[in-house]
Write a protein that holds these residues in place. Structure first.
Motif, PDB file in Angstrom:
ATOM      1  N   PRO A  85       0.909  -1.369  -0.004  1.00  0.00           N
ATOM      2  CA  PRO A  85      -0.096  -0.080   0.034  1.00  0.00           C
ATOM      3  C   PRO A  85       0.701   1.385  -0.118  1.00  0.00           C
ATOM      4  O   PRO A  85       0.410   2.203  -0.323  1.00  0.00           O
ATOM      5  N   TYR A  86       2.157   1.178   0.378  1.00  0.00           N
ATOM      6  CA  TYR A  86       2.769   2.579   0.415  1.00  0.00           C
ATOM      7  C   TYR A  86       4.133   2.323  -0.372  1.00  0.00           C
ATOM      8  O   TYR A  86       5.222   2.520  -0.088  1.00  0.00           O
ATOM      9  N   CYS A  87       3.831   2.104  -1.810  1.00  0.00           N
ATOM     10  CA  CYS A  87       5.014   1.652  -2.517  1.00  0.00           C
ATOM     11  C   CYS A  87       5.715   2.719  -2.894  1.00  0.00           C
ATOM     12  O   CYS A  87       6.792   2.630  -3.721  1.00  0.00           O
ATOM     13  N   ASN A  88       5.237   3.984  -2.679  1.00  0.00           N
ATOM     14  CA  ASN A  88       5.919   5.158  -3.317  1.00  0.00           C
ATOM     15  C   ASN A  88       6.813   5.690  -2.083  1.00  0.00           C
ATOM     16  O   ASN A  88       7.053   7.062  -2.176  1.00  0.00           O
ATOM     17  N   ALA A  89       6.968   4.827  -0.917  1.00  0.00           N
ATOM     18  CA  ALA A  89       7.445   5.857   0.494  1.00  0.00           C
ATOM     19  C   ALA A  89       9.016   5.814   0.314  1.00  0.00           C
ATOM     20  O   ALA A  89       9.299   6.778   0.988  1.00  0.00           O
ATOM     21  N   GLY A  90       9.764   5.202  -0.744  1.00  0.00           N
ATOM     22  CA  GLY A  90      10.822   5.264  -0.668  1.00  0.00           C
ATOM     23  C   GLY A  90      11.868   4.711   0.442  1.00  0.00           C
ATOM     24  O   GLY A  90      13.056   5.139   0.594  1.00  0.00           O
ATOM     25  N   GLY A  91      11.421   3.879   1.046  1.00  0.00           N
ATOM     26  CA  GLY A  91      12.204   3.136   2.105  1.00  0.00           C
ATOM     27  C   GLY A  91      12.606   1.902   1.651  1.00  0.00           C
ATOM     28  O   GLY A  91      12.718   1.407   0.463  1.00  0.00           O
ATOM     29  N   THR A 117      -1.488  -0.644  -4.500  1.00  0.00           N
ATOM     30  CA  THR A 117      -0.993   0.646  -3.808  1.00  0.00           C
ATOM     31  C   THR A 117      -2.170   1.539  -3.223  1.00  0.00           C
ATOM     32  O   THR A 117      -3.214   1.577  -3.954  1.00  0.00           O
ATOM     33  N   GLY A 118      -1.990   2.284  -2.312  1.00  0.00           N
ATOM     34  CA  GLY A 118      -2.894   3.282  -1.805  1.00  0.00           C
ATOM     35  C   GLY A 118      -2.325   4.865  -2.109  1.00  0.00           C
ATOM     36  O   GLY A 118      -2.801   5.834  -1.817  1.00  0.00           O
ATOM     37  N   ASP A 119      -1.245   4.870  -3.026  1.00  0.00           N
ATOM     38  CA  ASP A 119      -0.948   6.066  -3.410  1.00  0.00           C
ATOM     39  C   ASP A 119      -1.457   6.821  -4.497  1.00  0.00           C
ATOM     40  O   ASP A 119      -1.262   6.737  -5.824  1.00  0.00           O
ATOM     41  N   GLU A 120      -2.666   7.298  -3.999  1.00  0.00           N
ATOM     42  CA  GLU A 120      -3.477   7.674  -4.905  1.00  0.00           C
ATOM     43  C   GLU A 120      -3.327   9.264  -5.802  1.00  0.00           C
ATOM     44  O   GLU A 120      -3.948   9.667  -6.575  1.00  0.00           O
ATOM     45  N   ASP A 121      -2.377   9.816  -5.022  1.00  0.00           N
ATOM     46  CA  ASP A 121      -1.792  11.190  -5.311  1.00  0.00           C
ATOM     47  C   ASP A 121      -0.832  11.306  -6.506  1.00  0.00           C
ATOM     48  O   ASP A 121      -0.358  12.319  -6.889  1.00  0.00           O
ATOM     49  N   PHE A 147      -5.175   0.743  -7.592  1.00  0.00           N
ATOM     50  CA  PHE A 147      -5.042   2.134  -6.863  1.00  0.00           C
ATOM     51  C   PHE A 147      -6.402   1.909  -5.645  1.00  0.00           C
ATOM     52  O   PHE A 147      -7.440   1.627  -6.149  1.00  0.00           O
ATOM     53  N   LEU A 148      -5.740   1.635  -4.381  1.00  0.00           N
ATOM     54  CA  LEU A 148      -6.757   1.378  -3.349  1.00  0.00           C
ATOM     55  C   LEU A 148      -7.315   2.702  -2.572  1.00  0.00           C
ATOM     56  O   LEU A 148      -6.342   3.521  -2.193  1.00  0.00           O
ATOM     57  N   ARG A 149      -8.630   2.834  -2.448  1.00  0.00           N
ATOM     58  CA  ARG A 149      -9.083   3.948  -1.744  1.00  0.00           C
ATOM     59  C   ARG A 149      -9.090   3.959  -0.338  1.00  0.00           C
ATOM     60  O   ARG A 149      -9.201   4.902   0.406  1.00  0.00           O
ATOM     61  N   LYS A 150      -8.947   2.769   0.342  1.00  0.00           N
ATOM     62  CA  LYS A 150      -9.351   2.761   1.783  1.00  0.00           C
ATOM     63  C   LYS A 150      -8.009   2.440   2.444  1.00  0.00           C
ATOM     64  O   LYS A 150      -7.749   1.918   3.510  1.00  0.00           O
ATOM     65  N   ARG A 151      -6.937   3.125   2.016  1.00  0.00           N
ATOM     66  CA  ARG A 151      -5.476   2.813   2.679  1.00  0.00           C
ATOM     67  C   ARG A 151      -5.641   3.402   4.046  1.00  0.00           C
ATOM     68  O   ARG A 151      -4.686   2.993   5.176  1.00  0.00           O
ATOM     69  N   TYR A 152      -6.629   4.578   4.236  1.00  0.00           N
ATOM     70  CA  TYR A 152      -6.582   5.125   5.641  1.00  0.00           C
ATOM     71  C   TYR A 152      -6.873   4.025   6.647  1.00  0.00           C
ATOM     72  O   TYR A 152      -6.615   4.332   7.895  1.00  0.00           O
ATOM     73  N   ALA A 178      -8.571  -4.757  -2.644  1.00  0.00           N
ATOM     74  CA  ALA A 178      -7.793  -5.193  -3.471  1.00  0.00           C
ATOM     75  C   ALA A 178      -8.086  -6.473  -4.431  1.00  0.00           C
ATOM     76  O   ALA A 178      -8.083  -6.546  -5.677  1.00  0.00           O
ATOM     77  N   LEU A 179      -8.614  -7.355  -3.524  1.00  0.00           N
ATOM     78  CA  LEU A 179      -8.943  -8.696  -4.131  1.00  0.00           C
ATOM     79  C   LEU A 179     -10.104  -8.523  -5.112  1.00  0.00           C
ATOM     80  O   LEU A 179     -10.176  -9.247  -6.286  1.00  0.00           O
ATOM     81  N   TRP A 180     -11.106  -7.752  -4.715  1.00  0.00           N
ATOM     82  CA  TRP A 180     -12.402  -7.473  -5.534  1.00  0.00           C
ATOM     83  C   TRP A 180     -11.984  -6.729  -6.850  1.00  0.00           C
ATOM     84  O   TRP A 180     -12.421  -7.044  -8.035  1.00  0.00           O
ATOM     85  N   LYS A 181     -10.938  -6.071  -6.842  1.00  0.00           N
ATOM     86  CA  LYS A 181     -10.478  -5.068  -8.031  1.00  0.00           C
ATOM     87  C   LYS A 181      -9.573  -5.961  -8.934  1.00  0.00           C
ATOM     88  O   LYS A 181      -9.745  -5.839 -10.142  1.00  0.00           O
TER      89      LYS A 181
END
Length: 514
Positions: A85-91, A117-121, A147-152, A178-181
């Motif tokens: 879900p945080y694939c763009n975090a850079g760690g 991923t949840g990085d919708e931005d 892209f997942l909308r419920k990462r919060y 994720a599974l449904w999409k």
């Protein structure tokens, strides 16, 4: 009425009662029976309905999997999905993701690759560009992003209490989205959301694997609560109250039990260090399918940095590498550095610098950086401390090339990619005396010292002073030893061990992937 005659009839029975055996004659037993039996029938009906719904969902998902969709070009094509879900975090965890994708694409180049991923931005193209900018990794084939909308739902800030349970339950709902999409053939959790594993295995009928960076709960965490020790995940008001400590300990034990069950659902388990292996084997009981796969460290790039003696002791640069998360314990670094300045200042005014390099994932991390900056002001070291956040790879490499000491302070760090990178770049590493650094990284190489370990604020300050007071020749020898020892953590070694470990996930499929 007295006597021992036959009691009067009880009258007609309700429908549910008619299914039960004849009631005993005792009034209390009849009353208990009349309450218990309908409850059992209702529970049975509920379970039947639940199983029916789950079977219908499974059938629907199976049809979705077999259909040609946006994620599958043809029915026989394999879909390999990573849950990150945080694939763009850079760690460091994100580096593992991109290296794993690159390795699989080389071997199974006909498959379709998906990242949840949840990085919708950001767009998928921007995510891939950031991966290249930060890690110097370029994939050989396209990747599709879901892209997942419920990462919060997996944000720690959403659960001020019972955080482990809240995030784990949240990950189940996020996994459902994720599974449904997209229903893959192979599912790999690469970020530690173990509660999604049974979801994809039993509802999605997927082969499932996971790469564990850090166990969600560990025996060390149980020990901290049992001994009533204060820590970043064990508040002081709990440690001071025996009842609250016992309640939290029970909660942790129950959570560990469920965590062990969901983890045991995995067909393949990969862990990043000896420390993580010990905890996962203890909790998941997966001895037959678990292996150590050291995370990929770009040691080759850092080994290109010329190995020459750096600044004098009074002009040295101390660099820290790690995301701005609470467990990384950046306050300890700042306090130890302040003590070092006091020690060095007694002989001559130092111009030492501490540079904190790391990624900020969200507002919580940004707030944490602000608090660290305030701590620097309180200690009077704000002029000697720099914060470099989400910087490009080349700039990161430049900072390491000019540093004398590499600093790491996380207790029970699962592995420590930043530790390896510092060693490969030629810094003298000073890491915490626990976890991966102690067991796997900062260990003697052919009998020679490769770095230093410390625990307390005073230990860190004294050891940094000791390193700076060494002769240039001795420091150079330690740096050479460290460089020679880190080849086992290279990208190439990761690819070999990773592909060997996940091979089981592809053995029984008739899908096209090669």
């Amino acid at each position: 009425m007295t006597g021992t005659g036959t009691p009067p009839p009880l009258g007609p029975r309700p429908f549910l009662w008619s299914l039960a055996p004849p009631f005993p004659r005792s009034f209390k037993t009849r009353l208990l029976y009349s309450l218990l039996f309908p409850g059992l029938i209702i529970c049975g009906l509920f379970c039947f309905c639940l199983i029916t719904v789950l079977l219908k969902i499974r059938i629907t998902l199976r049809r979705k999997k077999q259909s040609v969709s946006a994620y599958r070009n043809k029915e026989s094509q394999m879909v390999i999905a990573f849950f990150h879900p945080y694939c763009n975090a850079g760690g460091g965890g994100e580096r593992v993701l991109w290296c794993a994708l690159r390795a699989l694409q080389k071997k199974y180049h006909e498959a379709t690759y998906v990242v949840y991923t949840g990085d919708e931005d950001v767009t998928g193209e921007q995510i891939l560009e950031d991966a290249f900018r930060r890690f110097n990794i370029k994939l050989v084939h396209p990747v599709k992003f879901v892209f997942l909308r419920k990462r919060y739902l997996v944000e720690a800030s959403l659960y001020p209490h019972f955080t482990l349970l809240g995030q784990s339950l949240g990950s189940i709902f996020l996994g459902c989205e994720a599974l449904w999409k997209c229903v893959p053939d192979v599912y790999i959790d690469s970020m530690g959301y173990a509660f999604t594993l049974p979801l994809f295995k039993y509802l999605g009928a997927c082969k499932v694997g996971c790469y564990v960076h850090y166990p969600t709960i560990s025996t060390d965490m149980l020990s901290v609560v049992r001994n009533q020790n204060a820590a970043f995940n064990n508040a002081a008001f709990i440690t001071r109250n025996l009842v609250l400590s016992r309640v939290k300990l029970l909660y942790y034990y129950l959570f560990a039990l469920f965590y062990g069950w969901v983890g045991s659902c995995s067909d393949v388990v990969m862990v990043n260090s000896s420390w993580t292996l010990n905890h996962i084997l203890s909790l998941w009981k997966v001895q037959s399918c678990c292996s150590i796969v050291y995370p990929p460290c770009d040691v080759k790039t850092f080994l290109d940095i010329p190995l020459h003696e750096k600044q004098t002791a009074s002009e040295a640069v101390v660099v820290s590498v790690g995301q701005f998360r609470p467990e990384k314990n950046h306050p300890l670094q700042i306090r130890a550095f302040a003590k070092l300045l006091e020690k060095m200042g007694t002989e001559h005014p130092p111009s030492l610098k501490l540079i904190l390099i790391g990624g900020c994932r969200n507002r919580d991390d940004e707030h944490r950086v602000n608090q660290l900056q305030k701590l620097c002001e309180e200690l009077g070291v704000q002029e000697q401390v720099e914060f470099q956040i989400n910087i490009p790879f080349e700039e990161f490499k430049d900072y390491l090339s000019g540093a004398t000491i590499g600093l790491h302070t996380m207790w029970n760090e699962h592995f420590g990619i930043g530790v390896v990178e510092c060693m490969a770049a030629g810094t003298v590493i000073l890491a915490h005396n626990s976890g991966g650094p102690k067991l796997d990284i900062v260990v003697p190489y052919e009998g020679n010292i490769t770095g230093f370990l410390a625990e307390s604020e005073e230990d860190y300050a004294d050891t940094m002073a000791h390193i700076l007071c060494m002769s240039p020749e001795k420091r150079l020898q330690i740096r050479k030893n460290a460089r020679q020892s880190v080849s086992r953590f290279s990208d190439q070694e990761f690819e070999v061990t990773f592909l060997s470990s996940v091979e089981k996930l592809f053995m029984f499929s008739n899908k096209t992937y090669d």
